[in-house]
Design a protein around this motif. Structure first.
Motif, PDB file in Angstrom:
ATOM      1  N   GLY A 239       4.373  -2.332  -5.539  1.00 52.81           N
ATOM      2  CA  GLY A 239       3.684  -2.591  -4.278  1.00 52.81           C
ATOM      3  C   GLY A 239       4.512  -3.496  -3.393  1.00 52.81           C
ATOM      4  O   GLY A 239       5.430  -4.173  -3.847  1.00 52.81           O
ATOM      5  N   MET A 240       4.183  -3.486  -2.104  1.00 55.36           N
ATOM      6  CA  MET A 240       4.932  -4.306  -1.153  1.00 55.36           C
ATOM      7  C   MET A 240       4.011  -4.705  -0.011  1.00 55.36           C
ATOM      8  O   MET A 240       3.296  -3.878   0.544  1.00 55.36           O
ATOM      9  N   LYS A 241       4.042  -5.986   0.291  1.00 55.65           N
ATOM     10  CA  LYS A 241       3.221  -6.483   1.394  1.00 55.65           C
ATOM     11  C   LYS A 241       3.929  -6.290   2.715  1.00 55.65           C
ATOM     12  O   LYS A 241       5.099  -6.634   2.853  1.00 55.65           O
TER      13      LYS A 241
ATOM     14  N   SER B  34       4.869  10.573   5.050  1.00 58.17           N
ATOM     15  CA  SER B  34       5.664  11.807   5.118  1.00 58.17           C
ATOM     16  C   SER B  34       7.137  11.518   4.835  1.00 58.17           C
ATOM     17  O   SER B  34       7.841  12.360   4.280  1.00 58.17           O
ATOM     18  N   PHE B  35       7.577  10.324   5.193  1.00 59.84           N
ATOM     19  CA  PHE B  35       8.957   9.912   4.869  1.00 59.84           C
ATOM     20  C   PHE B  35       9.176   9.945   3.352  1.00 59.84           C
ATOM     21  O   PHE B  35      10.165  10.488   2.862  1.00 59.84           O
ATOM     22  N   ILE B  36       8.218   9.372   2.608  1.00 57.31           N
ATOM     23  CA  ILE B  36       8.346   9.328   1.150  1.00 57.31           C
ATOM     24  C   ILE B  36       8.254  10.735   0.560  1.00 57.31           C
ATOM     25  O   ILE B  36       8.977  11.082  -0.371  1.00 57.31           O
ATOM     26  N   LYS B  37       7.376  11.535   1.126  1.00 61.09           N
ATOM     27  CA  LYS B  37       7.269  12.910   0.611  1.00 61.09           C
ATOM     28  C   LYS B  37       8.563  13.683   0.798  1.00 61.09           C
ATOM     29  O   LYS B  37       8.962  14.462  -0.061  1.00 61.09           O
ATOM     30  N   GLU B  38       9.233  13.444   1.929  1.00 60.58           N
ATOM     31  CA  GLU B  38      10.509  14.117   2.167  1.00 60.58           C
ATOM     32  C   GLU B  38      11.556  13.721   1.129  1.00 60.58           C
ATOM     33  O   GLU B  38      12.438  14.495   0.795  1.00 60.58           O
ATOM     34  N   LEU B  39      11.466  12.494   0.644  1.00 60.53           N
ATOM     35  CA  LEU B  39      12.413  12.040  -0.375  1.00 60.53           C
ATOM     36  C   LEU B  39      11.958  12.467  -1.763  1.00 60.53           C
ATOM     37  O   LEU B  39      12.384  11.908  -2.766  1.00 60.53           O
ATOM     38  N   SER B  40      11.057  13.434  -1.812  1.00 58.04           N
ATOM     39  CA  SER B  40      10.555  14.049  -3.037  1.00 58.04           C
ATOM     40  C   SER B  40       9.648  13.131  -3.854  1.00 58.04           C
ATOM     41  O   SER B  40       9.463  13.323  -5.042  1.00 58.04           O
ATOM     42  N   GLY B  41       9.088  12.155  -3.210  1.00 59.12           N
ATOM     43  CA  GLY B  41       8.062  11.354  -3.866  1.00 59.12           C
ATOM     44  C   GLY B  41       6.710  12.024  -3.695  1.00 59.12           C
ATOM     45  O   GLY B  41       6.578  13.054  -3.033  1.00 59.12           O
ATOM     46  N   ASP B  42       5.699  11.433  -4.272  1.00 52.57           N
ATOM     47  CA  ASP B  42       4.356  12.014  -4.186  1.00 52.57           C
ATOM     48  C   ASP B  42       3.533  11.454  -3.034  1.00 52.57           C
ATOM     49  O   ASP B  42       2.378  11.768  -2.896  1.00 52.57           O
ATOM     50  N   GLY B  43       4.115  10.596  -2.246  1.00 53.18           N
ATOM     51  CA  GLY B  43       3.328   9.966  -1.200  1.00 53.18           C
ATOM     52  C   GLY B  43       2.923   8.569  -1.603  1.00 53.18           C
ATOM     53  O   GLY B  43       3.141   8.146  -2.733  1.00 53.18           O
ATOM     54  N   ILE B  44       2.356   7.839  -0.676  1.00 53.38           N
ATOM     55  CA  ILE B  44       2.082   6.425  -0.928  1.00 53.38           C
ATOM     56  C   ILE B  44       0.579   6.148  -0.981  1.00 53.38           C
ATOM     57  O   ILE B  44      -0.232   6.900  -0.444  1.00 53.38           O
ATOM     58  N   PHE B  45       0.251   5.083  -1.680  1.00 53.74           N
ATOM     59  CA  PHE B  45      -1.078   4.482  -1.573  1.00 53.74           C
ATOM     60  C   PHE B  45      -0.964   3.298  -0.632  1.00 53.74           C
ATOM     61  O   PHE B  45       0.101   2.708  -0.486  1.00 53.74           O
ATOM     62  N   TRP B  46      -2.122   2.948  -0.045  1.00 51.48           N
ATOM     63  CA  TRP B  46      -2.080   1.751   0.802  1.00 51.48           C
ATOM     64  C   TRP B  46      -3.408   1.030   0.781  1.00 51.48           C
ATOM     65  O   TRP B  46      -4.461   1.617   0.499  1.00 51.48           O
ATOM     66  N   LEU B  47      -3.353  -0.233   1.056  1.00 50.23           N
ATOM     67  CA  LEU B  47      -4.543  -1.075   1.205  1.00 50.23           C
ATOM     68  C   LEU B  47      -4.345  -1.928   2.434  1.00 50.23           C
ATOM     69  O   LEU B  47      -3.239  -2.298   2.777  1.00 50.23           O
TER      70      LEU B  47
ATOM     71  N   LYS C 223      -7.350  -8.268  -7.357  1.00 50.86           N
ATOM     72  CA  LYS C 223      -6.223  -8.836  -8.103  1.00 50.86           C
ATOM     73  C   LYS C 223      -4.889  -8.427  -7.467  1.00 50.86           C
ATOM     74  O   LYS C 223      -3.967  -9.237  -7.342  1.00 50.86           O
ATOM     75  N   LEU C 224      -4.815  -7.145  -7.086  1.00 53.27           N
ATOM     76  CA  LEU C 224      -3.594  -6.675  -6.419  1.00 53.27           C
ATOM     77  C   LEU C 224      -3.341  -7.475  -5.144  1.00 53.27           C
ATOM     78  O   LEU C 224      -2.220  -7.928  -4.884  1.00 53.27           O
TER      79      LEU C 224
ATOM     80  N   ASP D 183      -0.332 -11.630  -2.297  1.00 53.48           N
ATOM     81  CA  ASP D 183      -0.573 -12.656  -1.284  1.00 53.48           C
ATOM     82  C   ASP D 183      -0.984 -12.026   0.051  1.00 53.48           C
ATOM     83  O   ASP D 183      -0.451 -12.344   1.112  1.00 53.48           O
ATOM     84  N   LEU D 184      -1.947 -11.107  -0.055  1.00 57.65           N
ATOM     85  CA  LEU D 184      -2.398 -10.360   1.119  1.00 57.65           C
ATOM     86  C   LEU D 184      -3.515 -11.121   1.837  1.00 57.65           C
ATOM     87  O   LEU D 184      -4.451 -11.581   1.197  1.00 57.65           O
ATOM     88  N   HIS D 185      -3.370 -11.268   3.136  1.00 53.66           N
ATOM     89  CA  HIS D 185      -4.396 -11.932   3.937  1.00 53.66           C
ATOM     90  C   HIS D 185      -4.926 -10.973   4.986  1.00 53.66           C
ATOM     91  O   HIS D 185      -4.376  -9.894   5.173  1.00 53.66           O
ATOM     92  N   LYS D 186      -5.956 -11.432   5.656  1.00 54.24           N
ATOM     93  CA  LYS D 186      -6.597 -10.577   6.657  1.00 54.24           C
ATOM     94  C   LYS D 186      -5.582 -10.059   7.672  1.00 54.24           C
ATOM     95  O   LYS D 186      -4.794 -10.818   8.223  1.00 54.24           O
ATOM     96  N   GLY D 187      -5.607  -8.746   7.870  1.00 53.46           N
ATOM     97  CA  GLY D 187      -4.672  -8.129   8.815  1.00 53.46           C
ATOM     98  C   GLY D 187      -3.437  -7.553   8.150  1.00 53.46           C
ATOM     99  O   GLY D 187      -2.742  -6.742   8.743  1.00 53.46           O
ATOM    100  N   ASP D 188      -3.161  -7.974   6.913  1.00 55.00           N
ATOM    101  CA  ASP D 188      -1.977  -7.461   6.218  1.00 55.00           C
ATOM    102  C   ASP D 188      -2.244  -6.081   5.615  1.00 55.00           C
ATOM    103  O   ASP D 188      -3.375  -5.739   5.292  1.00 55.00           O
ATOM    104  N   THR D 189      -1.182  -5.327   5.436  1.00 57.07           N
ATOM    105  CA  THR D 189      -1.248  -4.050   4.741  1.00 57.07           C
ATOM    106  C   THR D 189      -0.342  -4.136   3.521  1.00 57.07           C
ATOM    107  O   THR D 189       0.651  -4.874   3.536  1.00 57.07           O
ATOM    108  N   ALA D 190      -0.729  -3.419   2.465  1.00 62.24           N
ATOM    109  CA  ALA D 190       0.190  -3.272   1.337  1.00 62.24           C
ATOM    110  C   ALA D 190       0.384  -1.789   1.089  1.00 62.24           C
ATOM    111  O   ALA D 190      -0.541  -0.997   1.230  1.00 62.24           O
TER     112      ALA D 190
END
Length: 560
Positions: free
Chosen positions: A311-313, A328-341, A360-361, A366-373
């Motif tokens: 994961g990455m904040k 779609s960028f990740i899918k082009e690199l032959s990944g399965d796509g991303i999850f996000w929160l 917990k994630l 260290d995710l705060h209001k307004g952040d995406t992971a």
RNA sequence: GGGGUCGUAGCUCAAUUCGGUUAGAGCGCUGGCCUGUCACGCCAGAGGUCGUGGGUUCAAAUCCCAUCGGCCCCGCCA
């Protein structure tokens, strides 16, 4: 006396001067005509009568006249306070109508620029780049000389090596069917020079690799190749930092040393790259351990089968559109796509699972209001995550200004190629870490090497290492790699004749100049580069050769 | 080797979706006028294998196939 156009200033008013240069542009007002004359140092305005109106762009002229203060000054020009009142004028060479204006701001395709490279090189930006390249080469030579390094030229016609990049081959006339190869680097020769007792060697060396090209890769390029005897890694690192500091100073860029250092392992885990761009603040977290029992069956299955959840904040959030484009960028690199929160009033996103786990994630990132992971799950996904990191930062504009250098150290000695064979990560002459010599045969992939790469803003500027100076160990490594010892018998033999411990580094000179010049392609700091398909549009290289030439060489062309 | 994108006047681009009159613009170029311009200005004009080859069609810059070339990326680059 002759003066450079761009060198004239107000203090020169009243002087009789001669300038020689190219006509940039004329402004014809009838009986009064202005023209801008350009040379290496800049442009100067000349003023005269009807005869000046006959001049055309890119004609080469000699102008004699008196420097005068202008009636109307041009503050945007360094010579804008003065002009030359033409007394006599000689056209030294007329010119065809140029294919494009010799001005930095003129938009012209690279294809046309390369076709007429000699005109492109008249542009101030290109002249600045080529001159900067010269300055940096001078600085490098002076610096290394001051530390006792001796420049030695090594052969361009040399021996083909089985490992590494494809060689450019040169057929031998006297020994039909045999070939010279152009050097991919002077690696073995510089080791031999250490065995010769030169102690400290360097060279601005031309290298040749017959591989597909990129914005930062040309088939022939220049390395600052350095090698020394009896070194410690730290010494080579320090010398290199000093070299880069001096070289960048030549372009007016102050860099601070020493550079931070990461191990290969840290770089891969935290940045998903062995050449991380530290201008990007994001870091990757491994969330695998806390994710069993999180209630997401897809991820749990990935983990069961040996995969990871990374994961990455992304601070200050991403819009849905931005998330979609990353997906779609990740899918082009032959990944399965991303999850996000995303944290708004609650936790939102497409990552399914129980709330406790998601919290917990979020805590862990260290995710705060307004952040995406963003998350990626799977096997062998570190580099995928690394690409995502760079892409997300570009989308968000989270790439800081400046020059972020670092060292990446302790690369694995070996890696597996696409067919599953063991190959050298660096090259077969790299010394393993002392403590890993014992596991070379048993667990080769776990062995680390005495290597270091220097990285700037996500670009590998160079790399090196401590070499093997023991013939037995060198034999062993070649054997592990499945390389015929006979290919390198000359090296092994040399190692048996008194080889000092030695090591060094090779720096990509073109890339260094590119970075210092603020360019995005090394083509812009090479006078006569090839296109991405390896052609020279100026000369039409490669080209056919005469039949007799081929016959001399014993070469027959088969239709392919 | 694979993916993306582009190729129209000397240059940079528009017209290509959904085929249809004479393929346009800006810059540059040529000629004329102009004594303080600096992206000079004004008037007039010339300039096109629509990358190349083939196909479909009454008709192709436009649709299809092949091919050449520029740029970016993946593979590759000890």
């Amino acid at each position: 006396m002759r003066r450079y156009c761009g060198s004239l200033r107000k203090k020169d008013v009243g002087k009789d001067v001669v300038v020689k240069g190219w006509v940039q542009r004329t402004r014809n007002l009838g009986a009064l005509v202005f023209a801008d004359i350009r040379d290496r140092e800049g442009v100067v305005q000349i003023v005269g009568g009807k005869e000046v109106g006959a001049l055309r762009p890119e004609w080469v002229v000699e102008i004699k006249g008196k420097v005068e203060e202008r009636e109307v000054k041009n503050p945007s020009l360094s010579t804008g306070e003065i002009e030359i009142k033409v007394e006599s004028m000689k056209v030294l060479s007329k010119a065809k109508i140029p294919p494009f204006h010799v001005l930095d701001e003129v938009d012209v395709s690279e294809e046309v620029r390369l076709r007429y490279r000699y005109i492109d090189l008249r542009r101030p930006r290109m002249q600045r780049n080529i001159i900067l390249r010269h300055r940096m080469a001078m600085v490098a030579r002076t610096y290394l000389d001051s530390l006792g390094f001796i420049e030695v030229e090594t052969p361009i016609l040399t021996k083909s090596t089985p490992e590494g990049a494809r060689d450019f081959l040169v057929p031998s006339r006297n020994y039909k069917g045999k070939f010279y190869a152009l050097p991919q680097s002077p690696q073995l020769f510089k080791q031999l020079l250490m065995i010769s007792g030169l102690d400290r060697y360097f060279q601005l060396a031309k290298c040749f690799r017959d591989e597909d090209l990129r914005a930062d890769r040309q088939p022939e390029f220049t390395q600052i190749d350095v090698e020394m005897s009896f070194p410690q890694e730290e010494q080579i690192i320090e010398i290199t930092e000093g070299l880069l500091k001096e070289m960048f100073a030549a372009s007016g860029i102050n860099i601070s040393v020493p550079f931070p250092q990461l191990t290969y392992r840290e770089a891969m885990n935290r940045y998903g790259s062995d050449k991380p761009d530290l201008r990007i603040p994001y870091k990757i977290d491994d969330l695998t351990e806390m994710s069993m029992g999180g209630g997401n069956r897809i991820i749990e299955e990935v983990i069961y089968s040996g995969g990871k959840l990374l994961g990455m904040k992304i601070p200050n959030g991403l819009t849905r559109k931005e998330i979609d484009s990353l997906n779609s960028f990740i899918k082009e690199l032959s990944g399965d796509g991303i999850f996000w929160l995303k944290i708004e009033d609650g936790i939102r996103g497409n990552l399914k699972g129980n709330e406790e786990w998601k919290e917990k994630l979020c805590d862990s990132l260290d995710l705060h209001k307004g952040d995406t992971a963003v998350f990626v799950a799977g096997k062998g996904i570190k580099e995928l995550m690394g690409s995502l990191r760079v892409k997300a930062a570009r989308i968000k504009g989270d790439v800081e200004e400046g020059m972020k250098f670092l060292w990446v150290r302790d690369f694995p000695l070996f890696e597996l190629d696409s067919e599953g064979n063991l190959t050298s990560n660096h090259h077969p002459f790299t010394s393993p870490a002392n403590e890993d010599v014992s596991i070379l045969e048993r667990e080769p992939l776990k062995a680390l090497s005495r290597t270091y790469d220097v990285v700037l803003n996500g670009i590998e500027l160079g790399g090196g290492g401590i070499r093997i100076n023991d013939a037995e160990l060198q034999r062993k490594i070649l054997k592990i790699l499945g390389i015929e010892e006979s290919r390198f018998s000359f090296l092994i033999e040399a190692l048996e004749h008194g080889a000092p411990p030695h090591g060094g580094i090779a720096l990509g000179f073109d890339r260094i100049v590119m970075m210092a010049a603020g360019e995005e392609s090394i083509r812009d700091v090479i006078a006569f580069p090839k296109t991405t398909s390896g052609l020279c549009l100026l000369t039409g290289t490669p080209s056919d050769v005469d039949k007799p030439q081929l016959r001399d060489l014993g070469i027959k062309i088969t239709s392919s």
